[in-house]
Design a protein around this motif. Structure first.
Motif, mmCIF file in Angstrom:
data_model
loop_
_atom_site.group_PDB
_atom_site.id
_atom_site.type_symbol
_atom_site.label_atom_id
_atom_site.label_comp_id
_atom_site.label_asym_id
_atom_site.label_seq_id
_atom_site.Cartn_x
_atom_site.Cartn_y
_atom_site.Cartn_z
ATOM 1 N N SER A 20 -73.699 7.200 -24.864
ATOM 2 C CA SER A 20 -74.913 6.554 -25.367
ATOM 3 C C SER A 20 -74.599 5.455 -26.383
ATOM 4 N N GLY A 21 -73.480 5.576 -27.065
ATOM 5 C CA GLY A 21 -73.177 4.628 -28.143
ATOM 6 C C GLY A 21 -74.001 4.893 -29.387
ATOM 7 N N PHE A 22 -74.837 5.944 -29.334
ATOM 8 C CA PHE A 22 -75.715 6.286 -30.455
ATOM 9 C C PHE A 22 -75.000 7.312 -31.318
ATOM 10 N N HIS A 77 -77.429 3.057 -33.088
ATOM 11 C CA HIS A 77 -76.510 2.514 -32.092
ATOM 12 C C HIS A 77 -75.321 1.869 -32.788
#
Ligand code: THU
Length: 128
Positions: A20-22, A77
């Motif tokens: 997700s990159g979160f 993010h």
């Protein structure tokens, strides 16, 4: 509260979030003042992902703690906090297992910190 959030922010740097990159970090304060931190840990199967809040709570419980007074959460993010990272429903329920309704939940935004009680975020929690 700021000190707890600083620890959550530091934990966010440890996030494993290649899908997700979160990135999320959490820091939970135990009744005796000890602090445990956690980050989100994603998985290729997606469903096996663990949220930062649960990582922190589970680490504390595994170390013998059963009572908590506050949790700080931050996320975004790429680790950039652009909005308030509200805890998901599963994490709210896990918090409710160990935390009284007046437990403070601090959530970082871009310029400030909002504080809620668990009762505000999970009214009518499930109890056996
Ligand atoms: N995530 C958390 O760590 N805590 C939450 O309360 C909500 C979501 C993580 C799970 C996943 O790795 C990423 O955020 C995107 O959903």
């Amino acid at each position: 509260m700021k000190e707890l959030m600083d620890k959550a922010r530091a934990a966010m740097a440890m996030a494993y979030a290649p899908y997700s990159g979160f990135r999320v970090g959490a820091a939970v304060r135990c009744a005796d003042g000890t602090v445990y931190t956690g980050c989100n840990i994603e998985n290729a199967s997606y469903g096996a992902t663990n949220c930062a809040e649960r990582t922190a709570i589970f680490a504390a419980v595994a170390a013998g703690h059963r009572s908590f007074t506050a949790i700080a959460i931050c996320g975004g993010h790429g680790g950039v906090v652009e909005d308030y990272c509200m805890p998901c429903g599963i994490c709210r329920q896990v918090l409710s297992e160990f935390c009284p309704p007046d437990t403070h939940i601090h959530i970082a935004g871009p310029t400030d910190i909002r504080t809620y009680t668990l009762q505000q975020l999970l009214p009518g929690r499930f109890e056996l």
